[in-house]
Design a protein around this motif. Sequence first.
Motif, short mmCIF file in Angstrom:
data_model
loop_
_atom_site.label_atom_id
_atom_site.label_comp_id
_atom_site.label_asym_id
_atom_site.label_seq_id
_atom_site.Cartn_x
_atom_site.Cartn_y
_atom_site.Cartn_z
N ASP A 1 18.60 -26.83 -67.39
CA ASP A 1 18.93 -25.97 -66.26
C ASP A 1 17.79 -25.03 -65.87
N LYS A 2 16.86 -24.79 -66.78
CA LYS A 2 15.76 -23.86 -66.49
C LYS A 2 14.92 -24.34 -65.31
N ALA A 3 14.99 -25.62 -65.03
CA ALA A 3 14.26 -26.17 -63.88
C ALA A 3 14.82 -25.66 -62.56
N LEU A 4 16.04 -25.14 -62.56
CA LEU A 4 16.64 -24.60 -61.34
C LEU A 4 15.81 -23.46 -60.77
N PHE A 5 15.13 -22.71 -61.64
CA PHE A 5 14.41 -21.51 -61.21
C PHE A 5 12.97 -21.82 -60.78
N LYS A 6 12.62 -23.09 -60.67
CA LYS A 6 11.30 -23.50 -60.19
C LYS A 6 11.47 -24.23 -58.87
N PHE A 7 11.10 -23.58 -57.78
CA PHE A 7 11.29 -24.19 -56.47
C PHE A 7 10.18 -25.19 -56.18
N VAL A 8 10.55 -26.38 -55.77
CA VAL A 8 9.60 -27.42 -55.38
C VAL A 8 9.58 -27.49 -53.85
N LEU A 9 8.46 -27.18 -53.27
CA LEU A 9 8.35 -27.13 -51.81
C LEU A 9 8.49 -28.53 -51.22
N PRO A 10 9.49 -28.73 -50.34
CA PRO A 10 9.67 -30.04 -49.71
C PRO A 10 8.51 -30.35 -48.76
N GLU A 11 8.32 -31.61 -48.48
CA GLU A 11 7.30 -32.00 -47.53
C GLU A 11 7.80 -31.77 -46.10
N ASN A 12 6.86 -31.55 -45.21
CA ASN A 12 7.14 -31.47 -43.77
C ASN A 12 8.13 -30.35 -43.42
N VAL A 13 7.93 -29.17 -44.02
CA VAL A 13 8.74 -28.01 -43.65
C VAL A 13 7.80 -26.89 -43.21
N ASP A 14 8.30 -26.02 -42.33
CA ASP A 14 7.54 -24.84 -41.93
C ASP A 14 7.66 -23.79 -43.02
N VAL A 15 6.56 -23.13 -43.33
CA VAL A 15 6.53 -22.12 -44.39
C VAL A 15 6.20 -20.76 -43.78
N ASP A 16 7.09 -19.82 -43.99
CA ASP A 16 6.90 -18.44 -43.56
C ASP A 16 6.67 -17.59 -44.80
N ASP A 17 5.43 -17.33 -45.11
CA ASP A 17 5.07 -16.59 -46.33
C ASP A 17 5.01 -15.10 -46.02
N GLN A 18 6.02 -14.37 -46.49
CA GLN A 18 6.12 -12.93 -46.22
C GLN A 18 5.73 -12.09 -47.43
N ARG A 19 5.12 -12.70 -48.42
CA ARG A 19 4.72 -11.96 -49.61
C ARG A 19 3.61 -10.96 -49.27
N LEU A 20 3.66 -9.82 -49.95
CA LEU A 20 2.62 -8.82 -49.76
C LEU A 20 1.33 -9.32 -50.38
N LYS A 21 0.28 -9.27 -49.64
CA LYS A 21 -1.01 -9.75 -50.12
C LYS A 21 -1.81 -8.61 -50.75
N THR A 22 -2.33 -8.86 -51.93
CA THR A 22 -3.14 -7.86 -52.61
C THR A 22 -4.60 -8.22 -52.44
N GLN A 23 -5.40 -7.19 -52.34
CA GLN A 23 -6.83 -7.39 -52.15
C GLN A 23 -7.48 -7.71 -53.49
#
Length: 206
Positions: A184-206
Amino acid sequence: MKKLLCAVLLSPLLYSNAVLADDATQLRETLNGTESLKADFKQTVTDINKKVIQTGAGVFALAHPNQFYWHLTAPDESQIVADGKDLWIYNPFAEEVVIMDFAEAINASPIALLVHRDDATWSQYSVAKQQDCYEIKPKATDAGITSVNVCFNKGILNRFNVLDDKGNLSQFDLSNQHSISAADKALFKFVLPENVDVDDQRLKTQ
């Protein structure tokens, strides 16, 4: 739904500060006995007039520290995965994935207490016990979530309710609860599907 779950998972004025502290301690001790959990859920959402506006079902899992899995399988599929650092929101119908910093996404909701153990996070909420349930309310007045009720049966989380600032109440009833397995631990690892739009809203550190 994104705001509800991530802002997407308690009558404190009647209690003294000392009692509230005791209630928070009891809740923390109960959660400390739940290092991990996987369960099926049924969801019912009602509006401010108590009219049912949505029903659903899916699978829910959590693990300490800071891991979260939410898979709505009906009526429309959606998925939320937190790996401890990042939170991924996947909408298969829209073919879109939103990525957020886990702390920014989860700390705004009382659901955070299910997977957090640190004092800084707990200090942001008030807790009041009502029989086998705990009502959790954010101290911030601008939170999108008004309150969360988490309920236990013999120390096992069996249901929780989420009330948002629009008066919508999401009720989740859990079944088939058990600790997560090694697989079940694999549930917490997201595998990005192919051909999807990605909206990355993570804060970027310098």
